[in-house]
Design a protein around this motif. Structure first.
Motif, PDB file in Angstrom:
ATOM      1  N   TRP A  67       0.740  -1.038  -0.001  1.00  0.00           N
ATOM      2  CA  TRP A  67       0.085  -0.053  -0.086  1.00  0.00           C
ATOM      3  C   TRP A  67       0.799   1.314  -0.009  1.00  0.00           C
ATOM      4  CZ3 TRP A  67       0.679  -3.683   3.640  1.00  0.00           C
ATOM      5  CH2 TRP A  67       1.229  -3.393   4.730  1.00  0.00           C
ATOM      6  N   CYS A  68       2.070   1.197  -0.009  1.00  0.00           N
ATOM      7  CA  CYS A  68       3.149   2.342  -0.126  1.00  0.00           C
ATOM      8  C   CYS A  68       2.571   3.647  -0.727  1.00  0.00           C
ATOM      9  CB  CYS A  68       4.188   1.803  -0.618  1.00  0.00           C
ATOM     10  SG  CYS A  68       5.623   3.082  -0.715  1.00  0.00           S
ATOM     11  N   ALA A  69       2.796   4.635   0.282  1.00  0.00           N
ATOM     12  CA  ALA A  69       2.337   5.903  -0.319  1.00  0.00           C
ATOM     13  C   ALA A  69       3.364   6.941  -1.184  1.00  0.00           C
ATOM     14  CB  ALA A  69       1.708   6.729   0.889  1.00  0.00           C
ATOM     15  N   PRO A 118      -0.277   2.134  10.091  1.00  0.00           N
ATOM     16  CA  PRO A 118      -1.251   2.012   9.078  1.00  0.00           C
ATOM     17  C   PRO A 118      -2.238   1.231   9.080  1.00  0.00           C
ATOM     18  CG  PRO A 118       0.737   0.920   7.931  1.00  0.00           C
ATOM     19  CD  PRO A 118       0.797   1.107   9.711  1.00  0.00           C
ATOM     20  N   ILE A 119      -3.771   1.522   9.174  1.00  0.00           N
ATOM     21  CA  ILE A 119      -4.609   0.341   9.389  1.00  0.00           C
ATOM     22  C   ILE A 119      -5.274  -0.013   7.868  1.00  0.00           C
ATOM     23  CG2 ILE A 119      -6.799  -0.076  10.578  1.00  0.00           C
ATOM     24  CD1 ILE A 119      -4.653   0.156  12.550  1.00  0.00           C
ATOM     25  N   ILE A 120      -4.934  -1.141   7.501  1.00  0.00           N
ATOM     26  CA  ILE A 120      -5.295  -1.452   6.370  1.00  0.00           C
ATOM     27  C   ILE A 120      -6.351  -2.679   6.444  1.00  0.00           C
ATOM     28  CG2 ILE A 120      -4.420  -2.470   4.120  1.00  0.00           C
ATOM     29  CD1 ILE A 120      -2.872  -0.248   5.241  1.00  0.00           C
ATOM     30  N   GLU A 121      -7.406  -2.214   6.278  1.00  0.00           N
ATOM     31  CA  GLU A 121      -8.963  -3.151   6.156  1.00  0.00           C
ATOM     32  C   GLU A 121      -8.341  -4.457   5.439  1.00  0.00           C
ATOM     33  OE1 GLU A 121     -12.459  -1.963   4.731  1.00  0.00           O
ATOM     34  OE2 GLU A 121     -13.625  -3.192   5.626  1.00  0.00           O
ATOM     35  N   PHE A 123      -5.732   3.941   5.725  1.00  0.00           N
ATOM     36  CA  PHE A 123      -5.240   3.827   4.356  1.00  0.00           C
ATOM     37  C   PHE A 123      -6.111   4.559   3.517  1.00  0.00           C
ATOM     38  CE2 PHE A 123      -6.296   2.092   0.395  1.00  0.00           C
ATOM     39  CZ  PHE A 123      -5.076   2.077  -0.250  1.00  0.00           C
ATOM     40  N   HIS A 124      -5.070   5.292   2.592  1.00  0.00           N
ATOM     41  CA  HIS A 124      -5.636   6.116   1.447  1.00  0.00           C
ATOM     42  C   HIS A 124      -4.879   5.833   0.261  1.00  0.00           C
ATOM     43  CE1 HIS A 124      -2.245   8.660   1.181  1.00  0.00           C
ATOM     44  NE2 HIS A 124      -2.100   8.657   2.799  1.00  0.00           N
ATOM     45  N   ARG A 125      -5.752   6.269  -0.639  1.00  0.00           N
ATOM     46  CA  ARG A 125      -5.238   5.828  -2.266  1.00  0.00           C
ATOM     47  C   ARG A 125      -4.645   7.036  -2.793  1.00  0.00           C
ATOM     48  NH1 ARG A 125     -10.275   2.914  -4.051  1.00  0.00           N
ATOM     49  NH2 ARG A 125     -10.844   5.111  -4.568  1.00  0.00           N
ATOM     50  N   MET A 126      -4.043   7.961  -1.959  1.00  0.00           N
ATOM     51  CA  MET A 126      -3.439   9.179  -2.824  1.00  0.00           C
ATOM     52  C   MET A 126      -2.433   8.955  -3.552  1.00  0.00           C
ATOM     53  SD  MET A 126      -4.312  12.041  -0.103  1.00  0.00           S
ATOM     54  CE  MET A 126      -3.453  11.888   1.315  1.00  0.00           C
ATOM     55  N   ALA A 127      -1.787   7.854  -3.604  1.00  0.00           N
ATOM     56  CA  ALA A 127      -0.523   7.652  -4.296  1.00  0.00           C
ATOM     57  C   ALA A 127      -0.746   7.175  -5.579  1.00  0.00           C
ATOM     58  CB  ALA A 127       0.329   6.706  -3.442  1.00  0.00           C
ATOM     59  N   ASP A 128      -1.951   6.744  -5.911  1.00  0.00           N
ATOM     60  CA  ASP A 128      -2.719   6.327  -7.234  1.00  0.00           C
ATOM     61  C   ASP A 128      -1.678   6.764  -8.527  1.00  0.00           C
ATOM     62  OD1 ASP A 128      -3.810   4.210  -8.557  1.00  0.00           O
ATOM     63  OD2 ASP A 128      -5.650   5.214  -8.624  1.00  0.00           O
ATOM     64  N   SER A 129      -1.619   8.074  -8.505  1.00  0.00           N
ATOM     65  CA  SER A 129      -1.005   8.858  -9.687  1.00  0.00           C
ATOM     66  C   SER A 129       0.527   8.684  -9.827  1.00  0.00           C
ATOM     67  CB  SER A 129      -1.413  10.297  -9.539  1.00  0.00           C
ATOM     68  OG  SER A 129      -0.481  10.972  -9.050  1.00  0.00           O
ATOM     69  N   GLU A 153      -7.627  -0.419  -6.050  1.00  0.00           N
ATOM     70  CA  GLU A 153      -9.004  -0.327  -5.944  1.00  0.00           C
ATOM     71  C   GLU A 153      -9.255  -0.560  -4.633  1.00  0.00           C
ATOM     72  OE1 GLU A 153     -11.131  -0.162  -8.561  1.00  0.00           O
ATOM     73  OE2 GLU A 153      -9.340  -0.178 -10.016  1.00  0.00           O
ATOM     74  N   HIS A 154      -8.519  -0.544  -3.409  1.00  0.00           N
ATOM     75  CA  HIS A 154      -8.813  -0.733  -2.154  1.00  0.00           C
ATOM     76  C   HIS A 154      -9.328   0.382  -1.543  1.00  0.00           C
ATOM     77  CE1 HIS A 154      -7.836  -3.461   1.037  1.00  0.00           C
ATOM     78  NE2 HIS A 154      -7.977  -2.460   2.062  1.00  0.00           N
ATOM     79  N   GLU A 155     -10.581   0.233  -0.815  1.00  0.00           N
ATOM     80  CA  GLU A 155     -11.366   1.258  -0.091  1.00  0.00           C
ATOM     81  C   GLU A 155     -10.307   1.745   0.924  1.00  0.00           C
ATOM     82  OE1 GLU A 155     -14.056   2.542  -1.143  1.00  0.00           O
ATOM     83  OE2 GLU A 155     -14.107   1.299  -2.695  1.00  0.00           O
ATOM     84  N   GLU A 156     -10.476   3.016   1.163  1.00  0.00           N
ATOM     85  CA  GLU A 156      -9.983   3.933   2.443  1.00  0.00           C
ATOM     86  C   GLU A 156     -10.602   3.191   3.536  1.00  0.00           C
ATOM     87  OE1 GLU A 156     -10.004   8.137   1.825  1.00  0.00           O
ATOM     88  OE2 GLU A 156      -8.981   8.000   0.262  1.00  0.00           O
ATOM     89  N   THR A 157      -9.894   3.268   4.772  1.00  0.00           N
ATOM     90  CA  THR A 157     -10.055   2.525   5.894  1.00  0.00           C
ATOM     91  C   THR A 157     -11.311   3.466   6.650  1.00  0.00           C
ATOM     92  OG1 THR A 157      -8.005   1.928   6.296  1.00  0.00           O
ATOM     93  CG2 THR A 157      -9.305   1.500   8.139  1.00  0.00           C
ATOM     94  N   PRO A 158     -12.583   2.680   6.660  1.00  0.00           N
ATOM     95  CA  PRO A 158     -13.686   3.294   7.215  1.00  0.00           C
ATOM     96  C   PRO A 158     -13.460   3.819   8.794  1.00  0.00           C
ATOM     97  CG  PRO A 158     -14.375   1.229   6.374  1.00  0.00           C
ATOM     98  CD  PRO A 158     -12.691   1.397   6.460  1.00  0.00           C
ATOM     99  N   ASP A 159     -14.008   4.868   8.987  1.00  0.00           N
ATOM    100  CA  ASP A 159     -14.133   5.379  10.605  1.00  0.00           C
ATOM    101  C   ASP A 159     -14.241   4.446  11.654  1.00  0.00           C
ATOM    102  OD1 ASP A 159     -13.316   7.957   9.685  1.00  0.00           O
ATOM    103  OD2 ASP A 159     -15.365   8.735   9.982  1.00  0.00           O
ATOM    104  N   GLU A 160     -15.469   3.541  11.230  1.00  0.00           N
ATOM    105  CA  GLU A 160     -15.608   2.339  12.248  1.00  0.00           C
ATOM    106  C   GLU A 160     -14.612   1.726  12.512  1.00  0.00           C
ATOM    107  OE1 GLU A 160     -17.959   1.381   8.942  1.00  0.00           O
ATOM    108  OE2 GLU A 160     -17.399   3.379   9.237  1.00  0.00           O
TER     109      GLU A 160
END
Ligand code: SF4
Ligand code: SF4
Length: 316
Positions: free
Chosen positions: A37-39, A234-237, A266-272, A285-292
């Motif tokens: 998931w490296c950013a 980093p919390i990766i669902e 986790f966020h997907r900001m590194a995509d580009s 395609e992985h979703e950002e980690t939800p608040d719950e």
């Protein structure tokens, strides 16, 4: 004698979430891990890499072909596909030392991922930013893994201390224990990442097992280093967010006497960046980690009497 050089892939000013106060962040290239998931994929190797931003490319608009004729290795060719007009053969770029394509590209579509700097050159940049930190700020070294260029890192840290600059590091702690502990004489604050407690799961997600990392965190906790150590996770669902893993992490921290964690969704900001480097991104395609999930993980740490700060909501 020639001054030591390090490959720096970014310097960012005004960070308020990576150590106490307002800080400059120095990103050093090279990392022994390969987190899926490296950013910051541009910081994984200690080598300048060509990054290609399609949206800046003037191939169609200005009929530009400058990079194609500039490359001495014929590594760039036309694809015939208007959506993705250039093909870059990165097996040839690996041997390249001139990067003539980036010099030829006047539209900043092709750029290099880092800059080789001497200790003095980097200190000049740090010094330039210093007046903006205000009280209680400083410089944080991150990456990549700063210890991959440990001689350069230590030389810069030493210069910072001589200049009375507060120093912090963000590290994977995957480095030989002697070098790890030695650098802390020049450090005031540290974030140490901990991705999974299970050695095999750690290896699956990052490419290395966690034995050295756990050893180094425990050794630092047991040392007489007077600074502040925060464990960053980093919390990766679906990878490390299970109650079992978080409880095992909390129990480990209880055992070695550490009581602050900072959990990051986790966020997907590194995509580009993966696109620009021509790398595949397993987490595209992985979703950002939800608040719950973040709240559930936080509760487990709090139940173990460990202060748990979520994301950028921190006092440091
Ligand atoms: S990095 Fe070197 S080999 Fe690769 S395209 Fe640019 S000039 Fe050619
Ligand atoms: S030189 Fe730059 S703008 Fe021109 S075709 Fe190459 S990448 Fe695109």
């Amino acid at each position: 004698m020639q001054e030591k050089k390090g490959l720096v892939f970014d310097v960012q000013g005004y960070s308020v979430h990576d150590g106490p106060g307002c800080r400059s962040l120095v990103f050093l290239s090279g990392c022994p891990l390969r987190c899926e998931w490296c950013a910051n994929p541009e910081g994984q190797v200690i080598k300048q890499q060509v990054m290609y931003q399609l949206k800046k490319c003037k191939y169609e608009e200005h009929n530009c072909r400058r990079c194609i004729s500039a490359c001495p290795y014929n590594a760039i060719s036309e694809s015939g596909d208007s959506e993705k007009p250039l093909l870059l053969d990165r097996t040839k770029c690996r041997e390249c030392t001139t990067y003539d394509c980036t010099k030829a590209c006047i539209h900043e579509s092709l750029e290099l991922s880092g800059e080789w700097m001497t200790v003095s050159e980097l200190m000049a940049v740090i010094d330039r930013d210093r007046r903006f930190w205000g009280d209680g700020g400083g410089v944080t070294f991150t990456g990549g893994e700063p210890f991959m260029q440990k001689e350069f890192l230590t030389a810069v840290l030493k210069r910072c201390k001589e200049a009375f600059i507060h120093t912090a590091i963000e590290t994977s702690a995957h480095v030989d224990t002697a070098s790890f502990l030695k650098a802390f004489q020049y450090l005031d604050f540290a974030f140490t990442d901990l991705k999974h407690m299970d050695p095999e799961k750690h290896r699956e997600g990052t490419g290395v097992n966690n034995k050295l990392i756990l050893k180094n965190i425990a050794a630092l906790a047991a040392s007489d280093w007077p600074g502040i150590l925060v464990i960053r996770i980093p919390i990766i669902e679906g990878y490390n967010d299970s109650d079992e893993n978080i409880t095992a992490t909390a129990e480990f921290l209880n055992k070695i006497g550490l009581d602050i964690v900072n959990i990051l969704p986790f966020h997907r900001m590194a995509d580009s960046k993966y696109n620009q480097l021509g790398m595949s991104y397993k987490y595209a395609e992985h979703e950002e980690t939800p608040d719950e999930i973040m709240k559930r993980v936080q509760k487990i740490f709090l139940d173990h009497e460990i202060g748990c700060f979520v994301g950028s909501n921190t006092p440091f």
